[in-house]
Each structure stands twice: as C-alpha cells, then as structure tokens.
Write an enzyme that holds these catalytic residues in place. Structure first.
Site, PDB file in Angstrom:
ATOM      1  N   GLU A 144       9.527   1.861  10.990  1.00 29.17           N
ATOM      2  CA  GLU A 144      10.538   2.886  10.670  1.00 29.17           C
ATOM      3  C   GLU A 144       9.809   4.220  10.724  1.00 29.17           C
ATOM      4  O   GLU A 144       9.044   4.547   9.811  1.00 29.17           O
ATOM      5  CB  GLU A 144      11.108   2.658   9.259  1.00 29.17           C
ATOM      6  CG  GLU A 144      11.741   1.292   9.041  1.00 29.17           C
ATOM      7  CD  GLU A 144      13.110   1.145   9.670  1.00 29.17           C
ATOM      8  OE1 GLU A 144      13.583   2.093  10.327  1.00 29.17           O
ATOM      9  OE2 GLU A 144      13.705   0.063   9.517  1.00 29.17           O
TER      10      GLU A 144
ATOM     11  N   LYS B 275       0.892  -1.183   0.000  1.00 28.58           N
ATOM     12  CA  LYS B 275       0.000   0.000   0.000  1.00 28.58           C
ATOM     13  C   LYS B 275       0.922   1.223   0.000  1.00 28.58           C
ATOM     14  O   LYS B 275       1.451   1.626   1.031  1.00 28.58           O
ATOM     15  CB  LYS B 275      -0.869  -0.037   1.259  1.00 28.58           C
ATOM     16  CG  LYS B 275      -2.206   0.640   1.148  1.00 28.58           C
ATOM     17  CD  LYS B 275      -2.185   2.081   0.735  1.00 28.58           C
ATOM     18  CE  LYS B 275      -1.993   3.038   1.879  1.00 28.58           C
ATOM     19  NZ  LYS B 275      -1.769   4.445   1.415  1.00 28.58           N
TER      20      LYS B 275
ATOM     21  N   GLU C 194       8.756  16.904  14.735  1.00 29.14           N
ATOM     22  CA  GLU C 194       9.265  16.702  13.375  1.00 29.14           C
ATOM     23  C   GLU C 194       8.524  17.629  12.412  1.00 29.14           C
ATOM     24  O   GLU C 194       7.307  17.524  12.260  1.00 29.14           O
ATOM     25  CB  GLU C 194       9.069  15.242  12.963  1.00 29.14           C
ATOM     26  CG  GLU C 194       9.695  14.931  11.624  1.00 29.14           C
ATOM     27  CD  GLU C 194       9.458  13.495  11.170  1.00 29.14           C
ATOM     28  OE1 GLU C 194       8.316  13.007  11.281  1.00 29.14           O
ATOM     29  OE2 GLU C 194      10.417  12.875  10.679  1.00 29.14           O
TER      30      GLU C 194
ATOM     31  N   CYS D 167      13.664  11.460   6.691  1.00 26.75           N
ATOM     32  CA  CYS D 167      13.489  10.968   8.065  1.00 26.75           C
ATOM     33  C   CYS D 167      14.752  11.167   8.890  1.00 26.75           C
ATOM     34  O   CYS D 167      14.683  11.450  10.076  1.00 26.75           O
ATOM     35  CB  CYS D 167      13.074   9.504   8.057  1.00 26.75           C
ATOM     36  SG  CYS D 167      14.220   8.440   7.186  1.00 26.75           S
TER      37      CYS D 167
HETATM   38  P1  NAD Z   1       2.103   8.611   7.208  1.00 30.85           P
HETATM   39  O1  NAD Z   1       2.274   7.907   8.495  1.00 30.85           O
HETATM   40  O2  NAD Z   1       1.104   9.689   7.108  1.00 30.85           O
HETATM   41  O3  NAD Z   1       1.729   7.581   6.049  1.00 30.85           O
HETATM   42  C1  NAD Z   1       2.553   6.482   5.718  1.00 30.85           C
HETATM   43  C2  NAD Z   1       1.705   5.391   5.097  1.00 30.85           C
HETATM   44  O4  NAD Z   1       0.807   4.877   6.083  1.00 30.85           O
HETATM   45  C3  NAD Z   1       0.827   5.866   3.939  1.00 30.85           C
HETATM   46  O5  NAD Z   1       0.833   4.873   2.938  1.00 30.85           O
HETATM   47  C4  NAD Z   1      -0.528   5.982   4.590  1.00 30.85           C
HETATM   48  O6  NAD Z   1      -1.604   5.845   3.693  1.00 30.85           O
HETATM   49  C5  NAD Z   1      -0.499   4.825   5.556  1.00 30.85           C
HETATM   50  N1  NAD Z   1      -1.441   4.909   6.685  1.00 30.85           N
HETATM   51  C6  NAD Z   1      -1.919   6.021   7.298  1.00 30.85           C
HETATM   52  N2  NAD Z   1      -2.778   5.684   8.293  1.00 30.85           N
HETATM   53  C7  NAD Z   1      -2.831   4.327   8.316  1.00 30.85           C
HETATM   54  C8  NAD Z   1      -3.542   3.377   9.109  1.00 30.85           C
HETATM   55  N3  NAD Z   1      -4.354   3.746  10.100  1.00 30.85           N
HETATM   56  N4  NAD Z   1      -3.363   2.059   8.850  1.00 30.85           N
HETATM   57  C9  NAD Z   1      -2.521   1.665   7.880  1.00 30.85           C
HETATM   58  N5  NAD Z   1      -1.849   2.510   7.079  1.00 30.85           N
HETATM   59  C10 NAD Z   1      -1.988   3.836   7.302  1.00 30.85           C
HETATM   60  O7  NAD Z   1       3.562   9.133   6.807  1.00 30.85           O
HETATM   61  P2  NAD Z   1       3.957  10.089   5.586  1.00 30.85           P
HETATM   62  O8  NAD Z   1       3.499  11.469   5.898  1.00 30.85           O
HETATM   63  O9  NAD Z   1       3.561   9.427   4.319  1.00 30.85           O
HETATM   64  O10 NAD Z   1       5.565  10.011   5.664  1.00 30.85           O
HETATM   65  C11 NAD Z   1       6.358  10.893   6.394  1.00 30.85           C
HETATM   66  C12 NAD Z   1       6.812  10.242   7.706  1.00 30.85           C
HETATM   67  O11 NAD Z   1       7.573   9.060   7.427  1.00 30.85           O
HETATM   68  C13 NAD Z   1       7.746  11.127   8.513  1.00 30.85           C
HETATM   69  O12 NAD Z   1       7.385  11.058   9.866  1.00 30.85           O
HETATM   70  C14 NAD Z   1       9.124  10.477   8.308  1.00 30.85           C
HETATM   71  O13 NAD Z   1      10.065  10.714   9.326  1.00 30.85           O
HETATM   72  C15 NAD Z   1       8.754   9.030   8.221  1.00 30.85           C
HETATM   73  N6  NAD Z   1       9.818   8.277   7.551  1.00 30.85           N
HETATM   74  C16 NAD Z   1      10.583   7.422   8.316  1.00 30.85           C
HETATM   75  C17 NAD Z   1      11.619   6.713   7.717  1.00 30.85           C
HETATM   76  C18 NAD Z   1      12.469   5.765   8.525  1.00 30.85           C
HETATM   77  O14 NAD Z   1      13.119   4.932   7.935  1.00 30.85           O
HETATM   78  N7  NAD Z   1      12.467   5.850   9.843  1.00 30.85           N
HETATM   79  C19 NAD Z   1      11.868   6.853   6.343  1.00 30.85           C
HETATM   80  C20 NAD Z   1      11.069   7.732   5.617  1.00 30.85           C
HETATM   81  C21 NAD Z   1      10.027   8.433   6.231  1.00 30.85           C
END
Ligand code: NAD
Length: 490
Positions: free
Chosen positions: A251, A176, A383, A285
């Site tokens: 992550e 997804k 963040e 991130c």
């Molecule tokens: P997000 O959490 O909003 O969304 C990530 C994914 O989760 C999307 O595909 C979204 O549709 C899905 N999602 C949202 N709610 C959900 C639920 N209830 N159940 C299942 N899936 C759900 O994150 P974002 O805004 O897309 O990404 C940015 C974030 O990602 C930042 O916090 C960043 O630090 C983090 N990030 C972490 C790493 C790492 O390796 N630690 C790497 C890249 C990004």
C-alpha cells in the site's frame, strides 16, 4: 502529558532491545522530546519471529476458531473502552488533530469486530463435484508468521487495519511500526496483553527501517509482509523479500486527482476538496492533491478555496477545534517547505493561510494552494504529503482524463459532476484503485482497498484480505473406483 519510555513487546513481555540502544521520540507541536524508544534490530526481530513461530505451531494454531474470534472481539471492546486515552496519545505523537484521531481510534476497534465477523461468516472454501467420481474442495489456512510494516501517518488505524485480518485468520504477527510514531503501537500491545492472547501471537519490534524493518523482510520464517509506506521503500522491500519468496502486499504513495466539472454541486465539492487535502494535516495517502477545475468555474472555485485556506483553524493538536496541526517531524516539515519553494521556482503562484505567531515551535505548514500549475511540474507529479494542493484548469473531458492519468501513481480519484453518465465514464477511465463520485473519501470496510501503478500491489480490506492472509489448499477426494493407470502390471 507524561509518557513512559517505550519497550519492545516480545513473547508476551515488554523488554529492552538486546543491544540496549534507544532513540528519542519528539513532539511535533513543541519539538521537545516526549520519550525514548527501544531500538530493535536483527537480534530482536529474530527473538520475536521465534516467539511468533512457536505460537503459530502451538496454542494459537491449535485453537478453535470460535475461541480465537472471542479474543478478537475482546481486543475491539478494549480499544472502545480506551478511545479517550488512545486518541490523545496519537495526537501527541503525530500532531494529528484530536477530533480526527478520535474517529481513527473508533475505526480501529471496528476493524477487529469486522474481521471477527468476516471470518465466522465469509472465510469459506469451495466444493466441486466431478462427474460423481470426485469431490474437490478448498480450505483456507493461515499462512504462518506475518510481518507487518507500518508508517507514521495514521499509525493506530493502519496497524489495526493489518493486524485484525492477520490475527482473525489465524496467523501470528511481528509488527515494525513507523519509528516516528511508536506510542500507540505499544498501547495496542498493552491492550492485547490485557486481552490475554497467548504469548508470542503478537509482537512489536520498534526500530529503523534499514535495520529492524529489513531484518523482518529478510527473515526466512516470516511468510508474508504487509507494507504501507512510500513507493521507494515498497520497491526496496519487494527486492529484499525475493530471496525468501515473500508474499507481499504493498500500500504505497499517491498523488490523486480530484476532477470538478462546471455542473458539480459547488459547495459540496468545495467541502470535499478542502477536507480531502487538508485533513490529517495533508499527510494522507488518498489525499486529493491534484485539483482539476473546469475552466468556467476556475475563478470562483479558486477564490472560494482561498477563503477556506485563510479560515482553516491551525493549532494545538489537543484542541478539539483544531483542523490542521503540526507535521510529524522537523525533517518532513523541511521537505514539504522545500516543495513550496520548488513550486515558485517552477513558475507556480503560492497562496497560503497564516500560522498564528504563538505556534512557532511546532512543525506547522499552513494550508497552501499552488496556482498556475502545469501537470508536468514536479509539484504536480511528486507526493508532497503535506497540506499543499496543486490546482490546474481543464476545458474538455478527454483532456482531463489524460492529465489525471499522466502521473506514476494510481491510488485514488474523485469526480464531481451531476451528469450521471459522465460521472461513471470518467470514474472508469481514471487509472486508480479507488474512485469516489460526488463523495469525499468514505469507505465501507467490506470494500477492497489498494492502488494501481506505483501506488501498490494487491488489495486488502473486506474478504480480499483473505487472499493475502490465508493459503488456499485443495483436497481431491475419490468417491468411487476411478481408473488408475497400471504401470508395470503384468
Ligand atoms: P516509509 O516508507 O518511510 O516508512 C514506512 C515503514 O517502512 C516504516 O516503519 C519504516 O521504518 C519502514 N522501512 C523503511 N525502510 C525499510 C526497509 N528497507 N525495509 C523494511 N522496512 C523499511 O513511509 P512513511 O514516510 O512512514 O509513510 C508515508 C508514506 O506512506 C506516504 O508515501 C504515503 O502515501 C504512504 N501511505 C500509503 C497508504 C496506502 O494505503 N496506500 C496509507 C498510508 C500511507
């Protein structure tokens, strides 16, 4: 650039969502619609999981490892052949500068090649001889259907980062992707289709987190969830996965410190600090979003940073000279801007670069320094995920360790000093999954990746991914006639 509408990829076919619903996908540079995306929900997740389950119990599960790995190499070759086409799609969809997406796509091919090699050389069990009476040995088996949930900030790279070990170790996958960056996920599906993997081994269901994502997490036939995204989402997924005892890898977010001492190589530390916060448009991130400067270099370093911030090239993500492009979406742009407003309310001084007039349609936020920041301000603790650097001053080693660790996250850390003992001392004292000394964020694929505290659970990367994507099974073999209690024997 014309880009066709996006469908789901289920059981080897590109299909519309069962509901027929679609959502719009916008260009961060113009805020015009790029295309429409099939909006999957629980019915589509169900179909994808069924297909993945059948492939796991069928051709993929029964395939010889050497044959499976030939497919993984084929995917790597096909990505390499199409870098010049995938990178512009990624830049169009995300606003990331093309010079950076090209490297990310090249890295994506390496992810597949690396895991094909890792599985053939390192996916090994152990054997224990027990007093000549027994042999106990372990084998690694794929877990089953893997659910991969990915964010929008480096979509193609992060998707392949999860997909390569998941497939190479023999699992099947339902992915997804982030709803704000769906295009290259489908390009990946096309490549996998072209590589002729058996139907159902890889499936993509686009849609929103609360519907498509949540259905994947709740599905009883999905054995594990590898998630990259925000910490709050990670918490929600962990809770929702509990009913079906999901194995999870998390992550999550970060607010990583970079600590620069007075004896550091000034110019290299400046290069690394500037790149580390402003590359990937600050949507990174592991960004070094909290800068701790030794008091004696504070003024010089800040004035050098100001000069860099004013000269960073802001522009069209498709232009190879662009260093910072537009943020992913209008809503995210508003969120980042609101943090800059908050910084002023909290008493910080704001210093920003200039956005060229002709770029007014895009989601541009100029590279920004927040000065006179105190570590307990929200802008130093939360963040922001944009090109915004909070700058703080320190005098003593103990003080900076305390400040650096006084944050809920623990993803990355960076230390700059020429004193080798201090470098290691500080690196080991920083509560973060990954710390770089006198280095920007470069990493070898053999090394574990992941964060501590609110930045995650578990480690992926290198052979560490095997602990997540495989099940360890123990076989106990008797080599002779060992004693067996004879209950009930007369
Ligand atoms: P997000 O959490 O909003 O969304 C990530 C994914 O989760 C999307 O595909 C979204 O549709 C899905 N999602 C949202 N709610 C959900 C639920 N209830 N159940 C299942 N899936 C759900 O994150 P974002 O805004 O897309 O990404 C940015 C974030 O990602 C930042 O916090 C960043 O630090 C983090 N990030 C972490 C790493 C790492 O390796 N630690 C790497 C890249 C990004």
């Amino acid at each position: 650039m014309e880009v066709k509408d996006i469908q789901l990829y289920i059981n080897g076919k590109f299909v519309d969502a069962v509901s027929g619903k679609k959502f719009d996908n916008f260009n961060p540079y113009t805020n015009e619609r790029i295309n429409r995306v099939a909006e999957g929900d629980s019915a589509d997740i169900d179909a994808a999981v069924k297909a993945a389950h059948a492939a796991f119990n069928g051709p993929w599960g029964k395939m010889k490892v050497s044959e499976r790995l030939r497919y993984i190499h084929k995917i790597a070759d096909l990505i390499d052949e199409h870098i010049d086409e995938i990178a512009p799609l990624e830049s169009l969809d995300t606003g990331l500068p093309i010079s950076q997406t090209k490297n990310m796509v090249a890295r994506s091919a390496q992810n597949f090649r690396f895991y094909a090699e890792m599985v053939s050389s390192r996916l090994a069990g152990e054997a224990y001889q027990v007093d000549g009476d027994f042999l106990n040995y372990t084998i690694r088996k794929p877990v089953g259907v893997a659910g991969l949930i990915t964010p929008w900030n480096a979509p193609f790279m992060l998707e392949t980062w999860k997909l390569a070990p998941a497939l190479a170790t023999g699992n099947t996958v339902v992915m997804k992707p982030g709803e704000l960056s769906p295009i290259t996920a489908n390009r990946l599906a096309e490549i996998i289709d072209q590589a002729e993997l058996p139907e159902g081994v890889f499936n993509v269901v686009h849609g929103f987190g609360e519907t498509a994502g949540a259905s994947l997490v709740a599905h009883p036939d999905v054995r594990l969830i590898s998630f990259t995204g925000e910490t709050v989402t990670g918490v929600e997924i962990t809770k929702n996965g509990a009913d079906t005892l999901k194995r999870v890898s998390m992550e999550l977010g970060g607010k990583s410190p970079i600590i620069i001492f007075d004896d550091a190589d000034f110019e290299r530390a400046l290069d690394a600090c500037t790149w580390g916060i402003f590359s990937f448009n600050g949507e990174r991130c592991t960004a070094n979003s909290r800068l701790f400067l030794h008091a004696s270099i504070y003024d010089d370093f800040v004035s050098a940073l100001k000069e860099r911030v004013q000269n960073i090239v802001i522009g069209d993500p498709m232009d190879p000279t662009t260093q910072v492009g537009p943020l992913i979406h209008r809503d995210h742009y508003k969120k980042v801007k609101s943090y800059i407003d908050l910084a002023i309310q909290e008493g910080a001084e704001v210093f920003s670069g200039k956005i060229p007039e002709h770029l007014h349609k895009g989601n541009f936020v100029a590279p920004t320094l927040l000065l006179n920041v105190k570590n307990d301000m929200r802008v130093a603790q939360e963040e922001i995920f944009g090109p915004v650097l909070a700058v703080m001053k320190f005098e003593k080693e103990d003080q900076v360790i305390e400040l650096a660790n006084d944050v809920k996250y623990g993803l990355a850390g960076y230390v700059w000093t020429k004193d080798i003992q201090r470098a290691h001392r500080i690196a080991q004292a920083v509560d973060a999954g990954m710390v770089w000394i006198n280095s920007q964020n470069v990493r070898d694929l053999r090394i574990p990746f992941g964060g501590s505290k609110a930045s995650g659970i578990g480690r992926e990367g290198g052979h560490y991914a095997f602990d997540f994507y495989t099940e360890t099974q123990v076989i106990h073999v008797a080599l002779g006639n060992h004693h067996i209690p004879q209950f009930g024997k007369k």
